[in-house]
Design an enzyme around this catalytic site. Structure first.
Site, PDB file in Angstrom:
ATOM      1  CG  ASP A   1      -1.806  -1.201   1.296  1.00 18.53           C
ATOM      2  OD1 ASP A   1      -2.225  -1.669   0.233  1.00 18.53           O
ATOM      3  OD2 ASP A   1      -2.067  -1.681   2.417  1.00 18.53           O
ATOM      4  CB  ILE A   2       0.091   4.743  -1.044  1.00 19.94           C
ATOM      5  CG1 ILE A   2       0.913   5.985  -1.340  1.00 19.94           C
ATOM      6  CG2 ILE A   2      -1.090   5.027  -0.112  1.00 19.94           C
ATOM      7  CD1 ILE A   2       0.165   7.030  -2.138  1.00 19.94           C
TER       8      ILE A   2
END
Length: 270
Positions: A128-129
């Site tokens: 994920d970011i």
């Protein structure tokens, strides 16, 4: 053994699927090789879309193996703020970090960076970011299939810093526990994290989940649903405040600095 297998023959599958099952390459690579005329079935050059059975003999030209030998697999320590795949919402993809300036100076690989190594370089799995740690990018379909194929069972290990909202406390409530979470968190909920949760209507595979220190859990998963660890934690009242992937199979992040990358060594296997 016939020149071409009938599509209705028992056990017949598309040639690209058969080649992937044999571990020769990915389906996408197989299609490219077939298009180049590098694949023969029962001694004859295979057309696109042909189906084969296990009885059919599949041969691959040395040119395809030579092409495969030049493909690279890269290990990146992804920092926060980068997306794993295509650019989205104004955020840059992690592949933008692959350049000579960010190549880890302690990399022992004899490989040297060249622009063609970016062609077809894609993440095998995602982070994920707002997560950091080990991200694998590869040109090699065999590696991608090993890590993210339907039958992949490769372990992925994470260190996860958490806080806990006991039942009855709302988001941001002062009752949230941010220190010595281990002492307050019920063992029964830890057991649920290990086995007993579902996501998207599907039960999750058993996971290894243990306390690494009073505020940090260690997760070892063999599957990778979208934002899986964060969603698992939410179900038991935990909030993830930091997530770092430190291992995929037998390959570890080690001392690789954030924002830098190295090549997967010839001796390294997932």
């Amino acid at each position: 053994m016939t020149d071409a297998t009938s599509p209705s023959a028992p056990g017949a599958v598309r040639l690209n699927k058969r080649m992937a099952e044999l571990g020769l390459c990915s389906r996408r690579e197989a299609d490219a090789w077939i298009e180049q005329g590098w694949v023969k079935v029962n001694g004859k050059v295979a057309p696109m879309g042909v189906k084969v059975t296990p009885a059919d003999r599949v041969e691959v030209d040395k040119k395809a193996h030579g092409h495969q030998a030049t493909q690279v697999t890269i290990l990146l320590h992804k920092p926060m703020g980068y997306v794993s795949g295509q650019a989205e919402d104004g955020h840059e993809p992690a592949v933008m970090l692959i350049n000579p300036r960010t190549h880890w100076r302690e990399d022992t690989s004899p490989n040297r960076f060249s622009p063609p190594q970016l062609r077809g370089l894609a993440p095998a799995g995602r982070l994920d970011i707002d997560s950091v740690g080990l991200l694998v990018l590869t040109q090699d379909g065999r590696v991608a299939r090993q890590l993210i194929g339907e039958d992949s069972g490769i372990e992925k290990e994470y260190l996860v810093r958490v806080t806990w909202s006991p039942p009855g406390s709302g988001p941001g409530d002062r009752g949230d526990i941010t220190t010595d979470v281990q002492k307050a968190f019920p063992p029964a909920l830890l057991a649920r994290l290990r086995h007993g949760l579902s996501l998207d209507g599907q039960p999750l595979k058993p996971a290894r989940v243990d306390w690494q220190n009073p505020e940090q859990l260690r997760f070892v998963l063999t599957e990778g649903k979208k934002r899986q660890i964060r969603r698992m934690c939410e179900q038991v009242g935990l909030k993830v405040v930091g997530l770092k992937r430190i291992r995929i199979g037998r390959v570890v992040l080690g001392n690789l600095p954030a924002g830098q990358w190295r090549y997967l060594g010839a001796h390294e296997k997932f």
